[in-house]
Design an enzyme around this catalytic site. Structure first.
Site, PDB file in Angstrom:
ATOM      1  N   ASP A 298       0.854  -1.188   0.000  1.00  0.00           N
ATOM      2  CA  ASP A 298       0.000   0.000   0.000  1.00  0.00           C
ATOM      3  C   ASP A 298       0.886   1.233   0.000  1.00  0.00           C
ATOM      4  O   ASP A 298       1.884   1.284   0.730  1.00  0.00           O
ATOM      5  CB  ASP A 298      -0.887   0.043   1.251  1.00  0.00           C
ATOM      6  CG  ASP A 298      -2.236  -0.629   1.036  1.00  0.00           C
ATOM      7  OD1 ASP A 298      -2.447  -1.165  -0.068  1.00  0.00           O
ATOM      8  OD2 ASP A 298      -3.052  -0.610   1.953  1.00  0.00           O
ATOM      9  N   LEU A 299       0.523   2.232  -0.812  1.00  0.00           N
ATOM     10  CA  LEU A 299       1.201   3.527  -0.731  1.00  0.00           C
ATOM     11  C   LEU A 299       0.637   4.284   0.467  1.00  0.00           C
ATOM     12  O   LEU A 299      -0.585   4.411   0.606  1.00  0.00           O
ATOM     13  CB  LEU A 299       0.998   4.330  -2.017  1.00  0.00           C
ATOM     14  CG  LEU A 299       1.551   3.705  -3.300  1.00  0.00           C
ATOM     15  CD1 LEU A 299       1.327   4.648  -4.474  1.00  0.00           C
ATOM     16  CD2 LEU A 299       3.035   3.384  -3.157  1.00  0.00           C
TER      17      LEU A 299
ATOM     18  N   ASP B 280      -4.304   2.574  -4.169  1.00  0.00           N
ATOM     19  CA  ASP B 280      -2.888   2.639  -3.830  1.00  0.00           C
ATOM     20  C   ASP B 280      -2.317   1.260  -3.518  1.00  0.00           C
ATOM     21  O   ASP B 280      -1.270   1.144  -2.893  1.00  0.00           O
ATOM     22  CB  ASP B 280      -2.662   3.578  -2.643  1.00  0.00           C
ATOM     23  CG  ASP B 280      -3.402   3.116  -1.390  1.00  0.00           C
ATOM     24  OD1 ASP B 280      -4.096   2.077  -1.453  1.00  0.00           O
ATOM     25  OD2 ASP B 280      -3.279   3.794  -0.357  1.00  0.00           O
TER      26      ASP B 280
END
Length: 627
Positions: free
Chosen positions: A206-207, A248
């Site tokens: 995940d960003l 994301d």
């Protein structure tokens, strides 16, 4: 010729694969023209040849043509595609256009070749029909007519295949990044072999800062951040495949032995690739990510199990500190199960209206008068048992549940304050706890204004209690900006559980808080020669000099209350005064012990004296934000 066309068109209409259709064209041509060897090659957009069908040519010869660039001297087929016109070579052994293939022609048993390009509507060659002859040869009109009759079916088959391929690309390729998408990932998971333990693994990423970038710089910058992260992750993890699952979230299916032998090193490569600033719509942004990983194992012996394990690991990585990597271990699963159970239970309680606001008094240590309350969330089970918030805390890590809990509590507290004020009870302040999720699911200030506005209650009656890990646990400015907005609207802000999270005295120089609440862990150790005595006394003095009020939590004895008062702490709460009670019971306590009630009596249960009678007012005042 008509029979050939009809048979091929029937295959196309029946949805036969392109390779089978092309092979059948070659077989029909060779049947009609004895002594002829037929082949079909496709031409990609980069001008590279790729064998499609050549049933009578050796496989190694066809393989040698794969990837060859078309040009004016690339045999009959490459030249025909390049010039987009029919090319006839009577003797390949002496024709300069075949010089590059001289060694490959030895032993092939053919002498002549002529090729006809298949051109699309834009005029680009998309395939080549090649016919070889064992002797020197020039095609006659019959042969040309037969070849031309095959062009239309070939064109139709290629167009149909291209439409299918384009549809598959759209269905399986993420438009923003060009990476395989969630649909492609699910297909890969459905087909990956799971027989050999340790043969493959999975990263889920995940960003961490996409929302902040979107909110601060706009979605163009956010899209640029996604593209940059995607290209960097895919580059360092190649040849293993990187997928964009959406938003994301990314996944990497790992099969390289060196990667599987050291997942930590692989994750470190991703972090190193991401740490360089990237231009995002005119702004320089450093992509940040959190990674969870898992490998096919005896206990995780299916693709679904590995995927779920990697998700568990990612969740644990986020909970323990974003920006890191966690490899799945079996204990993570039980924790996630508890979290899911808690979310389910709280969601059902919200639906059944079994969430209640209970209140614990905040008392002046010198007079025993109630000068405020802390609202605490309680959940009542179907059987009627009362559950404290600490027992379902894990549910508040779900943003939707946390937001709904907060909205329910705000409505309950606003309604109670309105009723108390209407009944002549002088309520000063009520503290309300908020979680990290509350700050990331819409404006807390707007939620407060909406709930208390409907009840006609001023926000000056509210103390927002924010724990240290919420206030200081993130590097972005979302929480700080919200708190600035709340204080501007008249809300007092308390730093809750001080000393248990990211406690640092330097924070008190910079953060806009009006109150700090000393954690009960310090209060419980207030005995001679314990370091807590020195710490608490020093903290109270520092807060006094900074004009920050101090509330001691967890006071359980009169001795502790006396010690804190002697140190200069003026306010406290805990079982020595009252446990958290429902709205009706707290109303009774307020009518007897609230500051401003005529003939007020101390709250200390079973005690007729007070610690020190002063009779002076001790309102909570706002502290100016430190510059």
């Amino acid at each position: 010729m008509l029979r050939i066309q009809n048979e091929i068109l029937r295959m196309i209409a029946n949805g036969e694969p392109l390779t089978d259709t092309a092979r059948r064209i070659c077989e029909l041509v060779e049947t009609q023209l004895p002594g002829t060897v037929c082949s079909i090659l496709t031409v990609d957009r980069a001008g590279l040849l790729h064998p499609l069908a050549a049933p009578s040519l050796p496989d190694d010869y066809s393989a040698a043509l794969d990837g060859m660039v078309i040009g004016p001297e690339v045999g009959a087929c490459g030249t025909a595609a390049y010039l987009r016109q029919t090319v006839v070579i009577e003797d390949m052994a002496i024709d300069p256009r075949c010089a590059k293939f001289a060694s490959r022609l030895d032993g092939l048993g053919v002498t002549a070749c002529w090729s006809m390009p298949i051109v699309n509507d834009e005029g680009n060659a998309v395939a080549v029909l090649g016919l070889y002859h064992r002797d020197a040869h020039v095609p006659d009109s019959t042969e040309r007519a037969l070849a031309e009759a095959c062009v239309d079916p070939c064109t139709i088959a290629l167009r149909r295949n291209e439409r299918i391929a384009a549809r598959e690309r759209r269905a399986n390729i993420d438009a923003l990044t060009g990476l395989p998408n969630r649909s492609a990932f699910e297909a890969a998971m459905a087909n990956i072999p799971c027989d050999d333990v340790g043969s493959w693994g999975l990263f889920i990423l995940d960003l961490d800062n996409l929302k902040v970038v979107n909110d601060t710089f706009g979605h163009l910058a956010g899209d640029a951040l996604i593209r940059t992260a995607a290209s960097r992750i895919a580059r360092v993890m190649a040849p293993d495949i990187t997928f964009r699952l959406g938003g994301d979230e990314f996944a990497v299916v790992m099969q390289a032995p060196d990667v599987l032998s050291d997942l930590d090193a692989a994750a470190a490569r991703i972090f190193a690739a991401l740490e360089l600033p990237a231009p995002c719509a005119g702004h320089m942004v450093v992509p940040r990510a959190t990674i969870g990983g898992a490998v096919l194992a005896k206990a995780e012996a299916t693709a679904m199990a590995v995927s779920e394990a990697a998700d568990f690991a990612l969740y644990h990585a986020k909970e323990t500190g974003r920006g890191g990597f966690v490899r799945y271990w079996p204990g993570i699963g039980s924790r996630i199960t508890r979290r899911r159970d808690a979310i389910r239970d709280v969601a059902e309680a919200l639906k059944d209206d079994r969430i209640e606001a209970h209140y614990q008094p905040v008392v002046r240590l010198d007079t025993g008068e109630i000068i405020g309350l802390e609202a605490l969330c309680r959940m009542r089970t179907v059987e009627g048992e009362l559950i404290t918030a600490s027992d379902f805390y894990e549910a508040t890590t779900d943003a939707h549940v946390a937001a709904e809990l907060t909205e329910r509590m705000l409505a309950a507290v606003a309604g109670d304050i309105r009723r108390w004020l209407d009944g002549g009870i002088p309520v000063q302040h009520v503290g309300i706890n908020v979680s990290m999720a509350d700050f990331y699911t819409g404006s807390v200030a707007r939620k407060l204004q909406a709930a208390f506005g409907r009840a006609g209650v001023s926000l000056n009656h509210i103390i927002l209690e924010v724990s240290e890990d919420v206030y200081f646990g993130r590097r972005d400015r979302v929480v700080a900006k919200e708190i600035e907005s709340l204080r501007a609207a008249g809300v007092l802000v308390a730093l809750d559980d001080f000393g248990t999270g990211y406690a640092s005295l330097t924070h008190l120089l910079n953060v806009p808080v009006d109150i700090i609440k000393i954690d009960q862990a310090f209060v419980a150790r207030l005995w001679p020669d314990d370091a807590s005595m020195v710490i608490v006394e020093g903290l109270i003095e520092i807060a006094r000099r900074l004009d920050i009020r101090v509330v001691a939590e967890g006071i359980e004895t009169e001795v502790q209350a006396s010690q804190l008062w002697a140190m200069g702490c003026q306010l406290g709460q805990g079982f020595a005064f009252s446990r958290a009670v429902g709205s009706k019971d707290i109303e009774t306590l307020l009518r007897r012990h609230a500051q401003g009630i005529p003939g007020v009596t101390p709250l200390f249960a079973g005690q007729g004296a007070v610690l020190k009678q002063t009779g002076s007012e001790l309102p909570l005042q706002r502290r100016a934000a430190a510059s």
